[in-house]
Design an enzyme around this catalytic site. Structure first.
Site, PDB file in Angstrom:
ATOM      1  N   GLY A 203      -5.118  25.640  93.967  1.00 23.55           N
ATOM      2  CA  GLY A 203      -6.542  25.992  93.955  1.00 23.55           C
ATOM      3  C   GLY A 203      -7.416  24.821  93.549  1.00 23.55           C
ATOM      4  O   GLY A 203      -6.918  23.734  93.228  1.00 23.55           O
TER       5      GLY A 203
ATOM      6  N   GLU B 287       3.376  31.171  93.432  1.00 27.28           N
ATOM      7  CA  GLU B 287       2.837  31.028  92.068  1.00 27.28           C
ATOM      8  C   GLU B 287       3.637  31.897  91.089  1.00 27.28           C
ATOM      9  O   GLU B 287       3.981  31.464  89.990  1.00 27.28           O
ATOM     10  CB  GLU B 287       1.354  31.416  92.045  1.00 27.28           C
ATOM     11  CG  GLU B 287       0.473  30.395  92.768  1.00 27.28           C
ATOM     12  CD  GLU B 287      -0.967  30.821  92.926  1.00 27.28           C
ATOM     13  OE1 GLU B 287      -1.791  29.942  93.225  1.00 27.28           O
ATOM     14  OE2 GLU B 287      -1.285  32.007  92.770  1.00 27.28           O
TER      15      GLU B 287
END
Ligand code: 5RP
Length: 229
Positions: A35, A109
């Site tokens: 991100g 993740e």
């Protein structure tokens, strides 16, 4: 006297990305999320790359950024345990439970986070919520199950929408699709994560309650706040 202008969201992301360096254990392998906030962390990590052994990455995008900066990236299968995993969040509540997956990387993740002893969440203040559910909940699904899963969310009062990219269903790094679910008020993140995990066709739900943050470095107008859970 002029009042200093407040830091921009981008500056707050840079601050928390740099602050996460203090959790790096010299000589270790670092777990790296995905991100725009993590990109700031990766840039900061490049400055101390000689002090780490390597990274394990949670997405193709982060792998490319790490490698471009000269950081070795190992496959998660090569690693038994990580001391720390650093990642952003779309929402974080007062207990360190998060909603993640805005960048479609939620499955990897969760895998990399599960290898780590400590999850350091880096986020700007806009991500802090009292109750999860304002941000549409990302769910990675096997494409053939998408409509069935959407109906199950409807029964819970949620509206699931297939995430698109350039007019086509977005395809994740794992070759699957993403549903974004609005209209949920997630009062019991642990129970909802467990329940959705049981639905056939769900690869990963973006509730990180079983895999919650241990620390959150939150970028605020007053600097970086350290929250521990
Ligand atoms: C990617 C994620 C990100 O951590 C989350 O979307 C936050 O991203 P950003 O730092 O760009 O706001 O879960 O799947």
């Amino acid at each position: 006297m002029t009042t200093p202008s407040p830091l921009t969201q981008d500056e707050l992301k840079t601050l928390v990305g740099q602050a996460a360096l203090r959790y790096i254990v010299p000589g270790d392998i670092v777990g790296v999320g995905t991100g725009s906030t993590v990109n700031k962390f990766i840039d900061a990590l490049a400055g101390i790359k000689d002090q780490i052994r390597a990274a394990v990455s949670s997405s193709v995008a982060s792998t490319q950024r790490l490698q471009a900066l000269g950081i070795t990236v190992l496959d998660a299968n090569e690693v038994e345990q990580l001391s720390v995993y650093v990642d952003g969040a779309d929402e974080i509540d007062g207990s360190g439970h998060m909603v993640k997956g805005g960048g479609a990387a939620l499955t990897r993740e969760k895998i990399v986070a599960s290898l780590a002893q400590r999850f350091v969440c880096i986020a700007d203040e806009s991500k802090r919520v009292a109750t999860l559910g304002r941000f549409p909940l990302p769910v990675e699904v096997i494409p053939m199950a998408a409509q069935h899963i959407a109906r199950r969310f409807a029964a819970l009062g949620g509206q699931a929408t297939l995430r698109l990219q350039d007019g086509q269903p977005l395809v994740t790094d794992n070759g699957q699709h993403i549903l974004d679910v609005t209209g949920l008020t997630i009062t019991d993140p642990l129970a909802l994560e467990s329940a959705i995990n049981q639905w056939p066709g769900v690869v990963t739900v973006g509730i990180f309650a079983h895999q919650k943050a241990t620390v959150c470095l939150l970028g605020t107008a007053h600097g970086v706040e350290t929250l521990t859970y």
